[in-house]
Design a protein around this motif. Structure first.
Motif, short mmCIF file in Angstrom:
data_model
loop_
_atom_site.label_atom_id
_atom_site.label_comp_id
_atom_site.label_asym_id
_atom_site.label_seq_id
_atom_site.Cartn_x
_atom_site.Cartn_y
_atom_site.Cartn_z
N SER A 149 -5.22 1.42 -2.09
CA SER A 149 -4.84 0.82 -0.81
C SER A 149 -3.76 -0.23 -0.98
O SER A 149 -2.82 -0.32 -0.17
N HIS A 152 -0.44 1.62 -1.72
CA HIS A 152 0.12 2.21 -0.50
C HIS A 152 0.77 1.14 0.37
O HIS A 152 1.85 1.35 0.93
N LYS A 153 0.14 -0.01 0.49
CA LYS A 153 0.70 -1.09 1.31
C LYS A 153 2.02 -1.58 0.73
O LYS A 153 2.99 -1.83 1.46
N GLU A 156 4.82 0.89 1.48
CA GLU A 156 5.26 0.80 2.87
C GLU A 156 6.20 -0.38 3.10
O GLU A 156 7.10 -0.32 3.93
N GLU A 157 6.01 -1.47 2.36
CA GLU A 157 6.78 -2.69 2.58
C GLU A 157 8.12 -2.69 1.85
O GLU A 157 8.94 -3.58 2.05
#
Length: 583
Positions: A149, A152-153, A156-157
């Motif tokens: 998790s 993935h974050k 995305e950033e």
């Protein structure tokens, strides 16, 4: 896909037994009864279709067969083979340069790489991953992370920073995380040569994910302009990197975004095209744009500040050698010229002590001392104003034995004993009212710094800071205090402190920086390296020796079969209940 327990394949006979049971079960023969013949005729149109009727009559058989088949598959434990990332850890180097915005269809190279990283995150299987973004200062946005998790974050950033990738710096940072650990290094970029990768270690395997092949690009590679006798002179250069011919629409816009030139240009494959535009309207800003059917849009526009044409420094031969050496140390374009030839110098910054040149010369003047009056003795310290010229140079400890009379209509920016010492003319000329030999100034660090500030102000201009690459850090002449940066659309960007190192915004465009007293423009422009795209390359290089090798695991999906089996059993029970358990 495969099965772990093929021994249970014999259970496939169970559905066959059920099917045979239905074949040999007791059957009933339809027998017409005379009293119901007329009812049969009337009810023909209300009966269900034969297929639906067949399904209603045999629903229990189909449900039981399907449940038994799924049960047999579950007993054999089906699995899917998955390949895990090689090595004990993984390092991902992500190219965030502007060229990653080249599009293949609707998706950019950068977006496609982000999706690939998300897929790889699922194959880590507990191995730690470090994600490094490229640029002048590479950053490790994730360090030895195992939680999917969080990974993935972080993916995305990640955003495009428009800087040049400078992969060598990212490789150096990655080597600090590798050590003696068997590592798989994934490089997400557009193009890289195999020879650029450091492969001296046998504990590293490289996996390069490049851009799509066949991308086409037409770019503006150069735009320069200068003011010339009340008009603007511009030179523009285009390049077609595609193999096929491209027809582009070229436009030149002034500082108010008014189109002053529009021209259609046909470029053959691989052709470079350049043209000089003369007698354009006078403007402080010039923008060139092209409309082309290519896959990379970031290099289809370019902005430049219209300069004064000043590019070199000319020093009076009579000036002290310390002045000559000081400017020569700062700028290679320095000429030492006899005093009687200075008046004919054009497009140059002139350093002299001839007062008459302030009125007669069209070039910017740096007047150090005066040749028309006598100096007067002084005995005090220098007092400076908060002028941008002194942003990096302090004159407070400079000793001056005598100064010349000041100019009445010039602005005073430094004084000695309340008498003008440094002045600025209305058109921007700099006047230092003392001879260098009358001071100990060359012995102070402020001497070359002030010369640099003078050169920067007169050559670059007082109304602009010049042109920067995205995220570039540079010393600029800004007086102390707060300065606010705004985009070309007036949107607030950030606040910086004057008198320190200035860092340009990351996004290309025209910006304004302002304080309470003054305002200046500057441009953030893509570097030349980001105005070109190369053939995409994807490959693997190197293999980990004596370390963790690439592993293939069997991922069972029995749990996904249990849910439909349970649902089928519930449906069977409902069918039995509706028909009646006695039947």
């Amino acid at each position: 896909m495969g099965f772990t327990n093929l021994l249970f394949i014999w259970t496939a006979f169970i559905p066959v037994i059920v099917l045979l049971y239905y074949f040999f079960r007791k059957k009933y023969k339809d027998q017409p009864v005379s009293s119901t013949l007329f009812w049969d005729e009337a009810m023909q149109e209300t009966k269900a279709s034969p297929y639906l009727r067949h399904l209603q009559q045999n629903a229990l058989l189909y449900l039981q067969l399907l449940a038994l088949i799924l049960f047999v598959l579950a007993l054999m434990n089906p699995f899917v083979k998955t390949t895990e990332i090689e090595g004990e850890q993984s390092i991902w180097i992500v190219d965030t340069s502007a060229s990653m915005l080249a599009k293949d269809g609707e998706s950019t190279t950068f977006d496609r790489h982000k999706e690939e990283m998300k897929s790889l995150a699922k194959a880590l299987n507990g191995r730690p991953v470090t994600i490094i973004t490229t640029g002048e200062e590479p950053k490790a946005i994730v360090r030895q992370e195992t939680r999917e998790s969080v990974i993935h974050k972080a993916i995305e950033e990640i955003e495009v920073a428009y800087e040049e990738e400078q992969l060598s710096k990212a490789f150096d940072m990655a080597s600090a995380f590798i050590g003696e650990t068997a590592t798989s290094v994934y490089l997400f970029t557009d193009s890289v040569e195999r020879g650029e990768l450091p492969i001296e270690s046998d504990k590293i395997t490289w996996v390069v994910k490049g851009a799509s092949k066949g991308l086409e690009n037409v770019s503006i590679t150069r735009l320069v302009s200068t003011a010339l006798e009340g008009t603007t002179l511009a030179l523009i250069q285009l390049k077609n990197e595609a193999e096929s011919m491209q027809v582009v629409q070229l436009s030149l816009l002034d500082g108010e975004n008014k189109r002053i030139v529009q021209e259609e240009v046909a470029l053959q494959g691989g052709e470079e095209w350049s043209k000089t535009f003369e007698d354009l309207p006078m403007t402080n800003l010039l923008t060139a744009t092209i409309q082309a059917k290519d896959d990379y849009k970031m290099d289809n526009a370019m902005v430049t500040l219209v300069g004064s044409g000043t590019s070199e420094i000319v020093i009076d031969q009579q000036m002290h050698q310390l002045v000559q050496k000081g400017f020569q140390a700062l700028n290679a374009d320095v000429k030492i010229v006899p005093a009687d030839q200075l008046l004919g110098m054009a497009d140059a910054m002139v350093v002299t002590n001839q007062k008459e040149l302030l009125q007669k010369s069209a070039s910017p003047i740096v007047l150090i001392g005066r040749d028309d009056v006598e100096a007067q003795e002084v005995n005090a310290l220098v007092d400076m104003s908060q002028d941008s010229l002194f942003a990096f140079s302090s004159l407070e400890d400079v000793y001056v034995s005598s100064i010349y009379p000041a100019f009445d209509d010039f602005a005073t920016i430094a004084t000695i004993d309340e008498k003008p010492f440094v002045q600025r003319s209305p058109r921007g000329d700099i006047v230092i009212l003392a001879d260098i030999e009358q001071t100990d100034w060359p012995l102070h660090p402020s001497f070359p710094l002030l010369l640099w500030g003078i050169q920067n102000e007169l050559i670059e201009g007082t109304q602009s800071l010049g042109t920067f690459s995205p995220g570039e850090s540079r010393a600029v002449s800004l007086s102390s205090g707060e300065w606010s940066i705004y985009s070309g659309e007036g949107e607030y960007i950030s606040t910086v402190e004057g008198g320190g190192e200035f860092r340009a915004p990351a996004t290309p465009g025209v910006y304004t920086i302002s304080s309470k007293e003054e305002e200046k423009q500057f441009i953030v422009e893509l570097s030349s390296g980001e105005r070109s795209i190369q053939e995409g390359t994807s490959f693997e290089l190197g293999a980990i020796q004596n370390g963790a090798q690439e592993e293939t695991t069997k991922k069972s999906f029995v749990q996904w079969l249990l849910i439909p089996i349970l649902l089928l059993l519930v449906l069977e029970w409902e069918v039995q209940r509706r028909r009646g358990f006695a039947n």
